[in-house]
Each structure stands twice: as C-alpha cells, then as structure tokens.
Write a protein that holds these residues in place. Structure first.
Motif, PDB file in Angstrom:
ATOM      1  N   CYS A 188      64.962  23.386  74.785  1.00 18.02           N
ATOM      2  CA  CYS A 188      65.337  23.907  73.545  1.00 18.02           C
ATOM      3  C   CYS A 188      66.096  25.320  72.945  1.00 18.02           C
ATOM      4  O   CYS A 188      65.338  26.144  74.170  1.00 18.02           O
ATOM      5  CB  CYS A 188      64.061  23.694  72.615  1.00 18.02           C
TER       6      CYS A 188
ATOM      7  N   GLN B 292      67.699  27.722  69.655  1.00 17.12           N
ATOM      8  CA  GLN B 292      68.022  28.095  68.760  1.00 17.12           C
ATOM      9  C   GLN B 292      69.004  28.739  68.406  1.00 17.12           C
ATOM     10  O   GLN B 292      69.770  29.352  69.182  1.00 17.12           O
ATOM     11  CB  GLN B 292      66.642  28.872  68.846  1.00 17.12           C
TER      12      GLN B 292
ATOM     13  N   GLU C 204      60.909  20.757  66.900  1.00 17.97           N
ATOM     14  CA  GLU C 204      61.175  22.077  65.822  1.00 17.97           C
ATOM     15  C   GLU C 204      60.476  21.675  64.678  1.00 17.97           C
ATOM     16  O   GLU C 204      60.201  23.209  64.152  1.00 17.97           O
ATOM     17  CB  GLU C 204      62.847  21.069  65.559  1.00 17.97           C
TER      18      GLU C 204
END
Length: 332
Positions: free
Chosen positions: A300, A302, A314
C-alpha cells in the motif's frame, strides 16, 4: 602477451596465450602438443587461437603434458568467458542509456548508487542498486508487477515509477543492513494492540517538529533530518516486531508512506521531509492500520496517484488513523 582487464583488480588473459607461452618454454609446437594429447593439429590451433573453449577433458589432457594443474586451465577459461560476457552486456546496455536518465539526479547525489570514477555512463551501478540484471528485468519486476505476492499494484500506474521504485528499493537496502527476526502475523497484531496506547501517548508527547538550523530539501542526505521522535518511534515498533524506516523521497514522486511485509517482517516506510509532525503521525497511523487489519500479501502506497485495488482497506486505514490522532490530542 595480450591481456584484458575485466575490472580494476583482475587481469584476464585468453587461455591460449598461457598455453602458447608454456609450449615455447617446453620447446614444443602445436603439432607436438597435438600428438602428445591425441588431438588433431587443428583442434590444438583452435585452442591456441581461442576458437575452442577448454573443457574439463582438455584441461586434464593439458595437465598431463604441461604439468600445469587442470584447475588452472579451467579457471583461466572461466575468467576469460566472464570477461567476454561482460563486454557483450556492456555493449548491449549502451543502447539503453535513456533508461538511466529516467531516474532522478538525486539518486546519485545521495550516493544511493555507488558509481566508480569510470562508470558515469555505465548502467551497471544502477542495475546493481535495484538487484536486477537489465532494464528489461526492472520493467518486469517494478512496472509490470511480475511478483504478485510482493506487489498488489503495478508501478506503471504511478506518475513517476522510476523515482518511486528507487524509494522502495532504498527501503529494502536499509532493511537488509539491519536484519530483524521473522515475524508471524497474529502475534504481531496482538503485540501491536497491547502497545497501541503507548504509541498514541508517544505521539501526544511529540506533536511538533524540532527547529532546524537550515532548510531541508530533497537533496539533503537522510541522516540529517531523522530526529529523536523518529528514532523513538522506530524503537517502540521494533519491540512489537514492526520495522519503521524514514527514507527520503523525490519531488517527482512525493509518496508519504508505504506498508508491506518484507522478508517476513512488517515494514512501514515513511519519507523524512514532513513539514508538519501532524502529517507524519497521520501517515504512520494509516500504515499501522494495514499491519493491524490487513494481510501480508500486497503493498500500500500513500499519497501517490494510483487507483487502489481495495479502496475499502484505505477507508478503514483512514478511519483508524483519524481515531488515533484524536486520542493523541490532534485536531482532525
């Protein structure tokens, strides 16, 4: 004698050159050697001219005649083969110089890529940094997301996959320099839940950035901006079994944070140029939620322009981060 250099430390000589010198020393010619080895004169001349490789059988035969160990002839052949292969690879890479220019200049300024004085135009140092054999292999690993277990998104989706991949790879290198014990997901989650109040209290006690004597830029080396709060957070998380890294990002790829499992250790990688401590803590808690709630498979990232495969994760991470921020006394 003709010699070839494959690097600064080794000198490579074709095996046939060694053999020609030994024959001269012994007072033999190619026909004499052929007769003693049971080979044809053409086969021996091919060895002398480098048109035929020295195999183990040939090396043992040469040992019988010259009293030079077969291992010497085999090592000489291997070294010469390596030299020729390196030269072929270098020649093939010269046509791909644009690939190197796609990466930010800061990579070299920060000395992430270790170039020698004569390697400014070579792709080899950059390939070694990424631990890939060619630009094509880099495409397969990073842009095409060939390793599905490690990547749930393709870096082809991001604005600057070259800078982003360098940031990710830097985290891997720093992780390898400081090994941690392999972790199991459930015990890590249990320890994290138990330590969460301590982490929130630590965030509450570290709400502001320290005053800095000079402006921090994308060109500033990493160690100059890691402060006591960052190192303290790293120590707390390490006891839980979570690695936290602060890695300088790039202007063209201003990624804030990343969560992944790297070599069986949960890794939270943050950049080290946050203008506000509040933003750093929110990003950290967001990534921490992935450790607490989500699986080992996937990555993941960001604050980069991608389409997340699992937007519900998310959203869950954002809700968790907001709650932790409120508990720590931040205005959300």
């Amino acid at each position: 004698m003709q010699v070839y250099r494959c690097d600064e430390l080794a000198v490579v000589t074709p095996p046939g050159r060694h053999l020609a010198e030994k024959l001269e020393e012994m007072g033999l010619d190619a026909n004499d050697l052929a007769a003693r080895m049971g080979y044809t004169p053409k086969a021996v001349n091919d060895i002398l001219q480098g048109n035929c490789r020295i195999t183990p059988d040939v090396a043992i035969a040469l040992e019988m005649v010259t009293e030079i160990p077969a291992s010497f002839w085999l090592r000489s052949q291997i070294a010469y083969d390596e030299f020729l292969s390196r030269e072929r690879i270098k020649a093939s890479l010269t046509d791909q110089s644009l690939w190197k220019k796609s990466f930010p200049d800061e990579v070299n300024v920060r000395e992430w890529v270790q170039e020698k004085k004569d390697e400014s135009k070579s792709l080899m140092p950059l390939l070694k940094f990424f631990a890939v054999a060619s630009p094509k292999a880099w495409d397969g690993y990073y842009k095409n997301a060939r390793l599905k277990v490690a990547f749930s998104i393709s870096l082809a989706e991001v604005k600057d996959p070259y800078a982003t991949s360098a940031w990710i790879r830097r985290g891997e290198i720093l992780s390898d320099r400081d090994p941690m014990e392999k972790q199991e997901q459930i015990p890590v989650r249990k320890r994290l839940k138990a330590a969460l109040p301590e982490i929130i209290a630590f965030a509450a006690a570290n709400k502001t950035l320290p005053k800095r004597e000079k402006k921090i830029t994308y060109w500033t080396p990493e160690p100059e901006v890691v402060d006591d709060c960052m190192t303290g957070l790293q120590e707390i998380c390490r006891k839980i079994g979570i690695r936290v890294l602060f890695v300088q990002n790039f202007k063209s790829a201003p990624v804030y944070g990343m969560y992944r499992w790297y070599k069986d250790v949960p890794l939270i990688q943050l950049h080290d140029r946050f203008k506000k401590r509040e933003t750093m803590w929110y990003t950290f808690f967001h990534e921490l939620a992935h450790v607490l709630y989500h699986g080992k498979k996937g990555i993941c990232l960001q604050n980069i322009e991608i389409t997340h495969n699992y937007p519900e994760k998310e959203d869950e991470a954002n809700c968790f981060a907001q709650k932790c921020m409120m508990d720590a006394g931040f205005k959300v």
